[in-house]
Scaffold this motif. Sequence first.
Motif, PDB file in Angstrom:
ATOM      1  N   THR A 225       0.909  -1.141   0.008  1.00  0.00           N
ATOM      2  CA  THR A 225       0.000  -0.040   0.117  1.00  0.00           C
ATOM      3  C   THR A 225       0.837   1.388  -0.134  1.00  0.00           C
ATOM      4  OG1 THR A 225      -1.700  -1.318   1.193  1.00  0.00           O
ATOM      5  CG2 THR A 225      -1.994   1.167   1.222  1.00  0.00           C
ATOM      6  N   ASP A 232      -3.771  -3.140   1.652  1.00  0.00           N
ATOM      7  CA  ASP A 232      -4.710  -1.955   1.295  1.00  0.00           C
ATOM      8  C   ASP A 232      -5.859  -2.171   2.160  1.00  0.00           C
ATOM      9  OD1 ASP A 232      -6.376  -0.095   0.507  1.00  0.00           O
ATOM     10  OD2 ASP A 232      -5.383   0.000  -1.685  1.00  0.00           O
ATOM     11  N   ARG A 234      -8.718  -1.142   1.605  1.00  0.00           N
ATOM     12  CA  ARG A 234     -10.080  -1.154   1.095  1.00  0.00           C
ATOM     13  C   ARG A 234     -10.020  -2.295   0.173  1.00  0.00           C
ATOM     14  NH1 ARG A 234      -7.986   4.112  -2.185  1.00  0.00           N
ATOM     15  NH2 ARG A 234      -6.456   2.427  -2.483  1.00  0.00           N
ATOM     16  N   ARG A 235      -9.120  -2.915  -0.435  1.00  0.00           N
ATOM     17  CA  ARG A 235      -9.267  -4.092  -1.052  1.00  0.00           C
ATOM     18  C   ARG A 235      -7.999  -5.116  -0.879  1.00  0.00           C
ATOM     19  NH1 ARG A 235     -11.887  -5.089  -6.015  1.00  0.00           N
ATOM     20  NH2 ARG A 235     -12.364  -2.931  -5.944  1.00  0.00           N
ATOM     21  N   GLN A 236      -8.450  -6.222  -0.612  1.00  0.00           N
ATOM     22  CA  GLN A 236      -7.134  -7.126  -0.158  1.00  0.00           C
ATOM     23  C   GLN A 236      -6.355  -7.449  -1.529  1.00  0.00           C
ATOM     24  OE1 GLN A 236      -8.041 -10.958   1.840  1.00  0.00           O
ATOM     25  NE2 GLN A 236      -7.147 -11.927  -0.059  1.00  0.00           N
ATOM     26  N   PRO A 237      -4.876  -7.441  -1.386  1.00  0.00           N
ATOM     27  CA  PRO A 237      -4.145  -7.564  -2.767  1.00  0.00           C
ATOM     28  C   PRO A 237      -3.857  -9.445  -2.458  1.00  0.00           C
ATOM     29  CG  PRO A 237      -2.816  -6.881  -0.757  1.00  0.00           C
ATOM     30  CD  PRO A 237      -4.318  -6.963  -0.418  1.00  0.00           C
ATOM     31  N   PRO A 255      -6.392 -12.306  -4.627  1.00  0.00           N
ATOM     32  CA  PRO A 255      -6.542 -10.913  -4.559  1.00  0.00           C
ATOM     33  C   PRO A 255      -8.296 -10.709  -4.645  1.00  0.00           C
ATOM     34  CG  PRO A 255      -5.903 -11.172  -6.691  1.00  0.00           C
ATOM     35  CD  PRO A 255      -5.710 -12.815  -5.738  1.00  0.00           C
ATOM     36  N   GLN A 256      -8.752  -9.805  -3.892  1.00  0.00           N
ATOM     37  CA  GLN A 256     -10.247  -9.612  -3.823  1.00  0.00           C
ATOM     38  C   GLN A 256     -10.641  -8.990  -5.071  1.00  0.00           C
ATOM     39  OE1 GLN A 256     -11.399  -6.743  -0.600  1.00  0.00           O
ATOM     40  NE2 GLN A 256     -13.445  -6.579  -1.373  1.00  0.00           N
ATOM     41  N   ASP A 257     -11.705  -9.466  -5.488  1.00  0.00           N
ATOM     42  CA  ASP A 257     -12.109  -9.140  -6.983  1.00  0.00           C
ATOM     43  C   ASP A 257     -13.434  -8.372  -6.752  1.00  0.00           C
ATOM     44  OD1 ASP A 257     -10.165 -10.243  -8.371  1.00  0.00           O
ATOM     45  OD2 ASP A 257     -10.888 -12.141  -8.332  1.00  0.00           O
ATOM     46  N   LEU A 260     -16.267  -2.723  -4.821  1.00  0.00           N
ATOM     47  CA  LEU A 260     -16.228  -2.457  -3.547  1.00  0.00           C
ATOM     48  C   LEU A 260     -17.795  -2.159  -3.067  1.00  0.00           C
ATOM     49  CD1 LEU A 260     -12.982  -0.733  -2.648  1.00  0.00           C
ATOM     50  CD2 LEU A 260     -13.474  -2.797  -2.342  1.00  0.00           C
ATOM     51  N   LEU A 263     -16.678   0.819   2.159  1.00  0.00           N
ATOM     52  CA  LEU A 263     -15.132   1.253   2.731  1.00  0.00           C
ATOM     53  C   LEU A 263     -15.199   1.185   4.020  1.00  0.00           C
ATOM     54  CD1 LEU A 263     -15.399   4.542   0.507  1.00  0.00           C
ATOM     55  CD2 LEU A 263     -14.314   2.544   0.051  1.00  0.00           C
ATOM     56  N   PRO A 292      -9.248  -6.604   5.061  1.00  0.00           N
ATOM     57  CA  PRO A 292      -7.872  -6.637   4.245  1.00  0.00           C
ATOM     58  C   PRO A 292      -6.903  -7.165   5.313  1.00  0.00           C
ATOM     59  CG  PRO A 292      -8.929  -5.402   3.094  1.00  0.00           C
ATOM     60  CD  PRO A 292      -9.658  -5.246   4.287  1.00  0.00           C
TER      61      PRO A 292
END
Length: 319
Positions: A225, A232, A234-237, A255-257, A260, A263, A292
């Motif tokens: 990040t 991150d 906001r969104r899991q890598p 990774p999260q697809d 979103l 938040l 995440p």
Amino acid sequence: MSIAPYLKEIGRGKDGARSLSREQAHDLMSRILDGRVTDLELGGFALAMRIKGETPEELAGFVDATMAHTLALPDPGRLAVLLPSYNGARRLPNLTPLLALLLAREGVPVLVHGMVADPTGRITSAAIFTELGLPPCPDAATVAARWAAGQPAFIAIETLNRPLASLLAIRPVLGLRNSGHTVAKILPALPGALRVVNHTHPEYAVSLTQYLTDTQACAVLMRGTEGEPVADARRQPRMQVFRDGRIDAEASLAPQDGVLVELPVLPAGIDAATTAAHLREVLAGRQPVPAPIAQQLACLQAACAARRGSLSASAGSVA
């Protein structure tokens, strides 16, 4: 002796440059860290490698040379997690200290190393830890004391490896990062620890994957990040777990697809004081841990457990 022969190999541009062997890379970096090069040669090295990019073999040689200057740290007595923190917060809050504190709360010895202050004004982990009453450790004994108290330890790169810190310090002069920054992020500063290795550009994922494989590393590779070794919020890598250089697909995370839908709750600002105040709220349970980061915490715990299992099995087979 001049490093001109090495510069002649690596300085021919992106397509014409030739790579160094591990032994040559070790010799080159040893000369740089020992201060046996001129400022002109140092600038030439930094720019040439920036254009060419490091091969896994060169990275291994650079790390070999750098470890010779690294402060010897105490044995934590348990499998530790190593978090290199060299970027800090630019637009998003720096939550590397939160990850470190959550790991420490679970009984994991954590060593965070990085810059105390960022020349570009980014908010460093050191600044946030200081706000939390955990200033940088001045020596190895303080690192051991932090672990004994169940706290994460932050150590400045100037304390951990002064020659490497000097190499990183030329960034404001050149305006560019150099190979020293990559070395800092993969440095096995605490032998045997689980390293969180993060990258910012996709091409580094390829070279770092090969480096971790070739060196039989125990690590978790992920996109950072803003260059920090934390997911991150906001969104899991993607998180790839390496056990002795082999990817452990079962322990790794995809990774999260998708879109979103929610938040996370984040600090109102990215400054150190505001971030530290928010972290206190999270640790007290009054604010949630971003999903995440909770996933990353679980991933690291699973990787540590798998690593301990491998070490126990190896010890048993030897016995």
